[in-house]
Design an enzyme around this catalytic site. Structure first.
Site, PDB file in Angstrom:
ATOM      1  N   GLU A 122      -3.815  -6.793   3.441  1.00 35.99           N
ATOM      2  CA  GLU A 122      -2.535  -7.391   3.842  1.00 35.99           C
ATOM      3  C   GLU A 122      -2.437  -8.865   3.462  1.00 35.99           C
ATOM      4  OE1 GLU A 122      -4.305  -5.350   5.777  1.00 35.99           O
ATOM      5  OE2 GLU A 122      -2.961  -3.645   6.063  1.00 35.99           O
ATOM      6  N   LEU A 142      -5.675  -2.270  -0.696  1.00 33.68           N
ATOM      7  CA  LEU A 142      -5.396  -2.251   0.745  1.00 33.68           C
ATOM      8  C   LEU A 142      -5.859  -3.576   1.345  1.00 33.68           C
ATOM      9  CD1 LEU A 142      -6.248   0.806   2.994  1.00 33.68           C
ATOM     10  CD2 LEU A 142      -6.066  -1.517   3.845  1.00 33.68           C
ATOM     11  N   ILE A 149       0.038  -6.329  10.534  1.00 32.97           N
ATOM     12  CA  ILE A 149       0.516  -7.542   9.851  1.00 32.97           C
ATOM     13  C   ILE A 149      -0.408  -8.736  10.097  1.00 32.97           C
ATOM     14  CG2 ILE A 149       2.011  -8.636  11.601  1.00 32.97           C
ATOM     15  CD1 ILE A 149       4.208  -8.733   9.375  1.00 32.97           C
ATOM     16  N   GLU A 172       0.844  -1.189   0.000  1.00 31.44           N
ATOM     17  CA  GLU A 172       0.000   0.000   0.000  1.00 31.44           C
ATOM     18  C   GLU A 172       0.880   1.239   0.000  1.00 31.44           C
ATOM     19  OE1 GLU A 172      -2.577  -2.714   2.928  1.00 31.44           O
ATOM     20  OE2 GLU A 172      -2.120  -0.687   3.612  1.00 31.44           O
ATOM     21  N   HIS A 206       0.123   1.057  15.799  1.00 35.52           N
ATOM     22  CA  HIS A 206       1.241   1.467  14.950  1.00 35.52           C
ATOM     23  C   HIS A 206       2.589   1.222  15.632  1.00 35.52           C
ATOM     24  CE1 HIS A 206      -1.952   3.478  12.783  1.00 35.52           C
ATOM     25  NE2 HIS A 206      -1.126   3.880  11.854  1.00 35.52           N
ATOM     26  N   GLN A 246       2.583  -1.869   6.024  1.00 35.73           N
ATOM     27  CA  GLN A 246       2.880  -0.468   6.360  1.00 35.73           C
ATOM     28  C   GLN A 246       3.332  -0.276   7.819  1.00 35.73           C
ATOM     29  OE1 GLN A 246      -0.278   2.522   5.401  1.00 35.73           O
ATOM     30  NE2 GLN A 246       1.044   2.669   3.613  1.00 35.73           N
TER      31      GLN A 246
END
Lengths: 328, 369
Positions: free
Chosen positions: A64, A62, A91, A33, A133, A86
């Site tokens: 995974e 988008l 993940i 992505e 994140h 990303q």
């Protein structure tokens, strides 16, 4: 004329590693992505799209599992895909594809099909990012036979390890410490070179205690070691490859110092620190002078950013842990 | 107009349940020899299935997923491929493997738990079986995509069941296929039941075929127990994957409507979740007598030829079982051999440990039964 080497940040070294391998081998493709026109949200694939085109630097939907799942098919068909996730916290939709298929394609085809693929993911906290994140769940991947897991801590190693990972015949999870993506620069050769997988680096020699760490935690560990210099002589071992674990280097250092601490930002329970301690216990029990300290994140979800500094080990906490081990 | 350009609810059929050609049906152009070969392979797959289930019941084989009822779909679709094309199976495609050159012995070895049963010989373009549901769909798309990027003209036929259409990987795989226009044919064996959960619990869509329109390419429903219709539809889809017309995308989703006569695997009992009446109703559509009646009507088959086929099949299945059962138990180093290209030190030490406990205790003490 191209420079022979350049001062690069860690994320620039990622880009440089991708670039030199894409030039060398046209089977290497980057996919994910925002990796194309946008050059990656961290600029890790900057300008590659312009140079290599949309069939080699592929902006994907988008998805995974779709990114990694199709990369597995590509790899089995003879290409060298480098899917980007990303953020490591995203993940998990691809986890099934990674552990159920990438990791065992060689085994379950008795070597007929292989999966020479590098899954890149920025990992770890400390950049004031939103929820999901900041994860560092490397132990989940280390636990899975068939995968290799690599975490660089310097720009030089980043390019060399990434090059080795791309050329490796097996799937590699390449975790990039985004906290230090731009923390410092280092001389990185313009030509391609390999830093072999499976070999640790002793970042600082010492005789009193071995401290094992990797990725973003290497710097605060070195800082703690410097702070303790004159009082405690700390050896810092940067594992670089978490699977296969560089067991020889771990044991050698411990047999020299007799004391150890492990520093990782992942939660303590079931973290890689436990495996390192078990290895020392199996291999070097008679050298052991004190219990091994674990200086880690907590067994909580990674906190929102106002409290993340309490969560992440930093130099002061690491110093305390080292003292505990030495003063036992 | 191509067979596959139609309303996804308009089910393609060539033969009725008695094996008569339907009015206005588009009969595929297949030689008599090819038709007889397909018939023989369908019979072989059925007989193999019966014997495999029996082996499991006798404790001579592990859990096995039977295919009876699905021979028409499997054999006919596999015949629609050219040699260089690829198959990405789930775990029930023993019939497809047979057509593509995977030996029955190897299929038996896999379900008997021998690692070597997983090996697909280099000259057979079949990917390793995938047991997790729908996960092979993105693999087929990725391989098809790689093949296209390399300028080849191969088609990739990917099999999965109706349950797989509920999974994220189904959506992600088909979505990628549409976006990147990969030469992939998605073949859904809609056998009505995902273990015990009926198709109506998988989706509220009227058909599975219509899901293709969400990804921008054709979906077509075919009578999966009509081998001629399956061949026709798959052949058209494979040809489109290779050479799409102007404005056409390469992928196609085929929903082959069929029924599995037996259990999902030998580990479940279908009488718990479905009626005997339902099974009987679907048995009227059995693809084997259907093709046989068609061929008898065309004087391609007679009693003598059918008997000869039966004898050959019986011998072949018996021989495969004998060979598989005569295989010695693999050595434990097989477990470690293919985890990585080179064996890491830790693994080597674990292998040495296995050897040391064998030396110390002997295999008799370590192995059950």
């Amino acid at each position: 004329m191209a420079a022979e080497s350049e001062q690069l940040t860690l994320v620039q070294a990622v880009r440089d590693g991708l670039h030199t391998e894409m030039e060398r081998d046209e089977d290497v493709v980057v996919m994910g992505e925002d990796v194309g026109k946008n050059g990656g949200v961290f600029r890790a694939t900057e300008d590659l799209y312009e140079e290599f085109g949309e069939n080699r630097v592929i902006d994907t939907p988008l998805a995974e599992s779709g990114i990694v799942g199709t990369a597995i098919g590509m790899a089995a068909y003879g290409m060298r895909p480098i899917p980007e996730i990303q953020f490591m916290g995203f993940i998990y939709p691809a986890f099934d594809q990674i552990v159920s298929h990438a990791a065992r394609l060689r085994t379950r085809s008795r070597g007929r099909f292989t999966c020479p693929m590098v899954v890149r993911a920025p990992y770890g906290g400390g950049i004031r990012a939103p929820e999901h994140h900041s994860e560092s769940t490397e132990a989940m991947f280390v636990h899975q036979p068939g995968l290799k897991v690599v975490v660089p801590s310097t720009p030089y190693d980043t390019k060399g390890l990434l090059t080795s990972a791309i050329r490796d015949p097996d799937p590699v999870i390449f975790l990039e410490p985004k906290l230090i993506y731009r923390a410092f620069r280092e001389e990185v050769p313009a030509d391609s070179y390999e830093v072999p997988l499976g070999e640790a680096a002793v970042r600082r020699e010492g005789t009193d205690i071995s401290v094992y760490t990797w990725g973003a935690m290497t710097r605060p560990t070195l800082e703690a070691a410097e702070n303790l210099a004159g009082e405690i002589d700390v050896e810092v071992v940067d594992l670089r490859t978490l699977s296969p674990l560089p067991e020889g280097a771990i044991v050698d250092s411990f047999e020299k110092t007799g004391r150890a601490a492990v520093v990782h930002e992942a939660p303590k329970t079931g973290g890689l620190g436990a495996e390192i301690i078990a290895t020392l216990q199996e291999e070097s029990l008679l050298y052991q002078e004190a219990p091994v300290e674990r200086i880690t994140g907590f067994d909580t979800p990674f906190p929102l950013y106002a409290l993340e500094d309490y969560y992440l080990p930093e130099a002061a906490r690491i110093e305390t842990g080292i003292r505990n081990a030495v003063e036992f | 107009m191509s067979t596959i350009q139609r309303d996804p609810r308009d089910r393609v059929q060539v033969l009725d349940e008695a094996g008569r050609v339907l009015e206005d049906a588009d009969v595929p152009d297949l030689s008599e020899a090819k038709l007889v070969e397909m018939y023989e392979q369908m019979r072989l797959a059925r007989r193999f299935d019966e014997r495999a289930v029996s082996l499991q019941r006798q404790g001579r084989m592990g859990t096995f997923p039977p295919l009876s009822g699905q021979e028409g779909s499997q054999i006919a679709s596999a015949h629609a491929l050219e040699e260089d094309d690829w198959v990405f199976p789930s775990y029930r495609e023993h019939g497809v493997g047979l057509v593509r050159g995977l030996s029955l012995e190897r299929t038996l070895l896999y379900w008997m738990g021998h690692e070597q049963g997983s090996y697909v010989p280099e000259d057979v373009n079949v990917f390793s079986v995938a047991v997790p549901i729908a996960t092979q769909i993105p693999h087929a798309v990725g391989a098809a995509w790689a093949s296209r990027l390399r300028g080849e003209r191969n088609a990739f036929l990917c099999y999965f069941g109706d349950g797989a259409t509920s999974e994220g990987d189904f959506h992600e795989g088909l979505n990628f296929a549409g976006v990147f226009d990969t030469p992939t044919v998605f073949f859904c064996n809609n056998n009505q039941w995902a273990i015990s959960v009926p198709r109506e619990r998988q989706t509220a869509s009227a058909t599975l075929a219509q899901k293709a329109s969400a990804y921008g390419f054709e979906g077509v429903q075919v009578d999966g127990m009509d081998p001629l219709a399956v061949y026709k539809v798959t052949r058209d889809a494979v040809e489109k994957a290779r050479d799409p017309g102007a404005g056409e995308l390469r992928p196609t989703l085929i929903e082959a409507v069929q029924y599995r006569f037996g259990a999902h695997t030998t580990a479940d009992d279908p009488s718990v979740y479905r009626d005997a009446d339902e099974v009987e109703r679907w048995k009227q559509k059995d693809p084997i007598p259907r093709l046989e009646n068609y061929l008898r009507r065309r004087d391609v088959l007679d009693d003598g030829r059918v008997d000869a086929i039966e004898d050959r099949i019986e011998d072949r299945v018996a021989e495969a079982i004998e060979t598989a059962e005569a295989s010695t138990r693999p050595e434990p180093d097989e477990i470690f051999a293919h985890v990585y290209e080179g064996m890491p030190k830790r693994l080597r030490r674990q292998l040495e440990y296995v050897e040391s406990i064998r030396d110390r205790h002997g295999d008799d003490a370590l192995l059950e039964g």
